[in-house]
Design a protein around this motif. Sequence first.
Motif, PDB file in Angstrom:
ATOM      1  N   GLU A   1       0.836  -1.204   0.000  1.00  0.00           N
ATOM      2  CA  GLU A   1       0.000   0.000   0.000  1.00  0.00           C
ATOM      3  C   GLU A   1       0.870   1.254   0.000  1.00  0.00           C
ATOM      4  N   LYS A   2       1.913   1.259   0.837  1.00  0.00           N
ATOM      5  CA  LYS A   2       2.816   2.412   0.879  1.00  0.00           C
ATOM      6  C   LYS A   2       3.506   2.607  -0.469  1.00  0.00           C
TER       7      LYS A   2
ATOM      8  N   HIS B   1       9.211   8.068  -4.577  1.00  0.00           N
ATOM      9  CA  HIS B   1       8.285   8.148  -5.713  1.00  0.00           C
ATOM     10  C   HIS B   1       9.007   7.856  -7.027  1.00  0.00           C
TER      11      HIS B   1
ATOM     12  N   ASP C   1       0.440   9.907  -3.950  1.00  0.00           N
ATOM     13  CA  ASP C   1      -0.430  10.182  -2.801  1.00  0.00           C
ATOM     14  C   ASP C   1       0.353  10.318  -1.499  1.00  0.00           C
ATOM     15  N   LYS C   2       1.534   9.701  -1.419  1.00  0.00           N
ATOM     16  CA  LYS C   2       2.369   9.784  -0.225  1.00  0.00           C
ATOM     17  C   LYS C   2       3.587  10.638  -0.574  1.00  0.00           C
TER      18      LYS C   2
ATOM     19  N   ASP D   1       1.168   4.089  -2.911  1.00  0.00           N
ATOM     20  CA  ASP D   1       0.966   5.511  -2.622  1.00  0.00           C
ATOM     21  C   ASP D   1       2.155   6.354  -3.083  1.00  0.00           C
TER      22      ASP D   1
ATOM     23  N   SER E   1       1.841   6.547  -6.967  1.00  0.00           N
ATOM     24  CA  SER E   1       0.775   7.434  -7.432  1.00  0.00           C
ATOM     25  C   SER E   1       1.001   8.892  -7.038  1.00  0.00           C
TER      26      SER E   1
END
Length: 93
Positions: free
Chosen positions: A55-56, A71, A64-65, A59, A62
């Motif tokens: 999930e991390k 990233h 989102d985090k 994120d 995308s």
Amino acid sequence: MLALTGVGGIAQAQDADPNLARNLAATCATCHGTNGHSQKGMDSLAGEPAEKLMEKLADFRSGDKPATIMHQIVKGYTDEQLSLISDWFAAQK
């Protein structure tokens, strides 16, 4: 026909490498410590549930985090490779 045989050979080579997950996860050691045991104030990854790690990573991918570099790093791996890495860290004590 030859191309399909070559692709299958690559998949078999990856499946046959018992150290593939460990080798992929080793690239995380600079920030997250040997075997995912961070010493620098970064998140430790060892023993974290694979689903939480995935999930991390999603994120980060995308956007989102927030991240300084994750990233970019996460985009260099396939979903299958990220799953191998997450499973490997989850198995560490």
